[in-house]
Design a protein around this motif. Structure first.
Motif, PDB file in Angstrom:
ATOM      1  N   PRO A   1      28.575  33.536  40.101  1.00 21.49           N
ATOM      2  CA  PRO A   1      27.910  34.446  40.893  1.00 21.49           C
ATOM      3  C   PRO A   1      26.587  34.220  40.936  1.00 21.49           C
ATOM      4  O   PRO A   1      26.008  33.929  39.849  1.00 21.49           O
ATOM      5  N   LEU A   2      25.921  34.388  42.265  1.00 24.73           N
ATOM      6  CA  LEU A   2      24.431  34.382  42.255  1.00 24.73           C
ATOM      7  C   LEU A   2      23.850  35.579  42.086  1.00 24.73           C
ATOM      8  O   LEU A   2      24.301  36.635  42.338  1.00 24.73           O
ATOM      9  N   ALA A   3      22.494  35.417  41.909  1.00 26.04           N
ATOM     10  CA  ALA A   3      21.712  36.512  41.935  1.00 26.04           C
ATOM     11  C   ALA A   3      22.258  37.895  41.324  1.00 26.04           C
ATOM     12  O   ALA A   3      22.485  37.768  40.080  1.00 26.04           O
ATOM     13  N   ASP A   4      22.141  39.168  41.789  1.00 23.88           N
ATOM     14  CA  ASP A   4      22.823  40.142  41.065  1.00 23.88           C
ATOM     15  C   ASP A   4      24.356  40.441  41.613  1.00 23.88           C
ATOM     16  O   ASP A   4      24.597  41.730  41.632  1.00 23.88           O
ATOM     17  N   ARG A   5      25.060  39.337  41.873  1.00 21.00           N
ATOM     18  CA  ARG A   5      26.433  39.729  42.120  1.00 21.00           C
ATOM     19  C   ARG A   5      27.511  39.572  40.711  1.00 21.00           C
ATOM     20  O   ARG A   5      26.984  38.973  39.766  1.00 21.00           O
ATOM     21  N   VAL A   6      28.498  40.107  40.856  1.00 20.05           N
ATOM     22  CA  VAL A   6      29.507  40.077  39.863  1.00 20.05           C
ATOM     23  C   VAL A   6      30.721  39.784  40.316  1.00 20.05           C
ATOM     24  O   VAL A   6      31.209  40.307  41.295  1.00 20.05           O
ATOM     25  N   ILE A   7      31.785  39.032  39.723  1.00 16.28           N
ATOM     26  CA  ILE A   7      33.101  39.002  39.835  1.00 16.28           C
ATOM     27  C   ILE A   7      33.894  39.873  39.224  1.00 16.28           C
ATOM     28  O   ILE A   7      33.732  39.792  37.872  1.00 16.28           O
ATOM     29  N   VAL A   8      34.844  40.813  39.793  1.00 14.29           N
ATOM     30  CA  VAL A   8      35.660  41.484  39.151  1.00 14.29           C
ATOM     31  C   VAL A   8      36.955  41.462  39.406  1.00 14.29           C
ATOM     32  O   VAL A   8      37.306  41.104  40.528  1.00 14.29           O
ATOM     33  N   ARG A   9      37.896  41.614  38.526  1.00 12.01           N
ATOM     34  CA  ARG A   9      39.648  41.534  38.786  1.00 12.01           C
ATOM     35  C   ARG A   9      39.816  42.838  38.573  1.00 12.01           C
ATOM     36  O   ARG A   9      39.822  43.703  37.856  1.00 12.01           O
ATOM     37  N   PRO A  10      40.153  43.488  40.177  1.00 12.00           N
ATOM     38  CA  PRO A  10      40.636  44.780  40.310  1.00 12.00           C
ATOM     39  C   PRO A  10      41.909  45.152  39.156  1.00 12.00           C
ATOM     40  O   PRO A  10      42.627  44.196  38.876  1.00 12.00           O
TER      41      PRO A  10
ATOM     42  N   LYS B   1      40.263  35.208  46.970  1.00 15.82           N
ATOM     43  CA  LYS B   1      41.661  35.017  46.395  1.00 15.82           C
ATOM     44  C   LYS B   1      41.186  33.508  45.745  1.00 15.82           C
ATOM     45  O   LYS B   1      40.783  32.553  46.289  1.00 15.82           O
ATOM     46  N   VAL B   2      41.308  33.539  44.460  1.00 19.93           N
ATOM     47  CA  VAL B   2      41.079  32.272  43.644  1.00 19.93           C
ATOM     48  C   VAL B   2      42.324  31.785  42.841  1.00 19.93           C
ATOM     49  O   VAL B   2      42.811  32.723  42.128  1.00 19.93           O
ATOM     50  N   GLU B   3      43.016  30.706  43.023  1.00 18.78           N
ATOM     51  CA  GLU B   3      44.106  30.145  42.358  1.00 18.78           C
ATOM     52  C   GLU B   3      45.258  31.301  42.582  1.00 18.78           C
ATOM     53  O   GLU B   3      45.972  31.705  41.425  1.00 18.78           O
ATOM     54  N   GLY B   4      45.433  32.223  43.599  1.00 15.62           N
ATOM     55  CA  GLY B   4      46.436  32.845  43.919  1.00 15.62           C
ATOM     56  C   GLY B   4      46.174  34.273  43.202  1.00 15.62           C
ATOM     57  O   GLY B   4      47.094  35.173  43.422  1.00 15.62           O
ATOM     58  N   GLU B   5      44.967  34.639  42.728  1.00 19.33           N
ATOM     59  CA  GLU B   5      44.654  35.837  42.043  1.00 19.33           C
ATOM     60  C   GLU B   5      43.596  36.338  42.934  1.00 19.33           C
ATOM     61  O   GLU B   5      42.579  35.917  43.352  1.00 19.33           O
ATOM     62  N   GLU B   6      43.731  37.684  43.101  1.00 17.91           N
ATOM     63  CA  GLU B   6      42.931  38.657  44.035  1.00 17.91           C
ATOM     64  C   GLU B   6      41.535  39.268  43.195  1.00 17.91           C
ATOM     65  O   GLU B   6      41.729  39.533  42.160  1.00 17.91           O
ATOM     66  N   LEU B   7      40.533  38.772  43.751  1.00 15.63           N
ATOM     67  CA  LEU B   7      39.224  39.123  42.673  1.00 15.63           C
ATOM     68  C   LEU B   7      38.137  39.756  43.791  1.00 15.63           C
ATOM     69  O   LEU B   7      38.429  39.664  45.213  1.00 15.63           O
ATOM     70  N   MET B   8      37.217  40.620  43.423  1.00 13.70           N
ATOM     71  CA  MET B   8      36.150  41.039  44.221  1.00 13.70           C
ATOM     72  C   MET B   8      34.791  40.601  43.864  1.00 13.70           C
ATOM     73  O   MET B   8      34.349  40.081  42.536  1.00 13.70           O
ATOM     74  N   ILE B   9      33.881  40.056  44.826  1.00 14.87           N
ATOM     75  CA  ILE B   9      32.713  39.806  44.474  1.00 14.87           C
ATOM     76  C   ILE B   9      31.945  40.982  44.984  1.00 14.87           C
ATOM     77  O   ILE B   9      31.985  41.454  46.073  1.00 14.87           O
ATOM     78  N   LEU B  10      30.917  41.592  43.895  1.00 17.83           N
ATOM     79  CA  LEU B  10      30.180  42.828  44.230  1.00 17.83           C
ATOM     80  C   LEU B  10      28.915  42.494  44.085  1.00 17.83           C
ATOM     81  O   LEU B  10      28.359  41.838  43.050  1.00 17.83           O
ATOM     82  N   ARG B  11      28.133  43.320  44.718  1.00 19.62           N
ATOM     83  CA  ARG B  11      26.593  43.239  44.100  1.00 19.62           C
ATOM     84  C   ARG B  11      26.660  44.376  42.892  1.00 19.62           C
ATOM     85  O   ARG B  11      27.304  45.211  42.969  1.00 19.62           O
ATOM     86  N   GLU B  12      25.695  44.173  42.234  1.00 22.02           N
ATOM     87  CA  GLU B  12      25.371  45.234  41.066  1.00 22.02           C
ATOM     88  C   GLU B  12      25.254  46.553  41.653  1.00 22.02           C
ATOM     89  O   GLU B  12      25.864  47.811  41.029  1.00 22.02           O
TER      90      GLU B  12
ATOM     91  N   THR C   1      33.451  41.858  48.467  1.00 20.47           N
ATOM     92  CA  THR C   1      34.092  40.911  49.214  1.00 20.47           C
ATOM     93  C   THR C   1      35.282  40.731  48.508  1.00 20.47           C
ATOM     94  O   THR C   1      35.129  40.253  47.367  1.00 20.47           O
ATOM     95  N   GLU C   2      36.472  40.890  49.145  1.00 15.07           N
ATOM     96  CA  GLU C   2      37.707  40.137  48.556  1.00 15.07           C
ATOM     97  C   GLU C   2      37.889  39.017  48.392  1.00 15.07           C
ATOM     98  O   GLU C   2      37.721  38.250  49.804  1.00 15.07           O
TER      99      GLU C   2
ATOM    100  N   ALA D   1      32.468  51.055  44.240  1.00 18.68           N
ATOM    101  CA  ALA D   1      32.575  51.639  45.631  1.00 18.68           C
ATOM    102  C   ALA D   1      33.898  51.187  46.242  1.00 18.68           C
ATOM    103  O   ALA D   1      34.095  49.931  46.210  1.00 18.68           O
ATOM    104  N   ARG D   2      34.603  52.119  46.831  1.00 22.26           N
ATOM    105  CA  ARG D   2      35.790  51.753  47.366  1.00 22.26           C
ATOM    106  C   ARG D   2      35.797  50.705  48.318  1.00 22.26           C
ATOM    107  O   ARG D   2      36.660  49.706  48.369  1.00 22.26           O
ATOM    108  N   TYR D   3      34.819  50.621  49.359  1.00 23.21           N
ATOM    109  CA  TYR D   3      34.829  49.595  50.336  1.00 23.21           C
ATOM    110  C   TYR D   3      33.744  48.688  50.193  1.00 23.21           C
ATOM    111  O   TYR D   3      33.256  48.010  51.028  1.00 23.21           O
ATOM    112  N   GLY D   4      33.223  48.520  48.721  1.00 23.83           N
ATOM    113  CA  GLY D   4      32.152  47.802  48.565  1.00 23.83           C
ATOM    114  C   GLY D   4      32.444  46.307  48.267  1.00 23.83           C
ATOM    115  O   GLY D   4      33.704  46.100  48.052  1.00 23.83           O
TER     116      GLY D   4
END
Length: 98
Positions: A7-16, A78-89, A75-76, A70-73
């Motif tokens: 991730p770039l800048a203040d972004r985070v990758i999260v596995r829901p 899909k990486v290698e079949g896995e659902e991930l989220m990219i969020l700002r801090e 971007t969803e 945040a519930r609707y924060g």
């Protein structure tokens, strides 16, 4: 799984974290009836955003943290079949204690 995204800048990758939802009567709800998850595990963290004077502002979360976001924060994706989220801090509301 090792995340192949940085991730770039203040972004985070999260596995829901999906929680199995069961009604009081014991009925397991299908995915279509569930609410979007708001909790996840941090898989990758960007270097932090730059301040106006060009200094890097450190991130408050680190890889392995369990966070509430945040519930609707974010971007969803899909990486290698896995659902991930990219969020700002700023979309992260809290992190759970250990």
């Amino acid at each position: 799984m090792a995340v192949k995204l940085q991730p770039l800048a203040d972004r985070v990758i999260v596995r829901p974290i999906e929680k199995e939802e069961v009604t009081k009567g014991g009925i397991v709800l299908p995915d279509t009836a569930k609410e979007k998850p708001q909790e996840g595990k941090v898989l990758a963290v960007g270097p932090g955003r730059l301040s106006e004077d060009g200094k890097r502002i450190a991130m408050d979360v680190k890889v392995g943290d369990i966070v509430v976001y945040a519930r609707y924060g974010g971007t969803e994706i899909k990486v290698e079949g896995e659902e991930l989220m990219i969020l700002r801090e700023s979309d992260i509301l809290a992190k759970k204690g250990k």
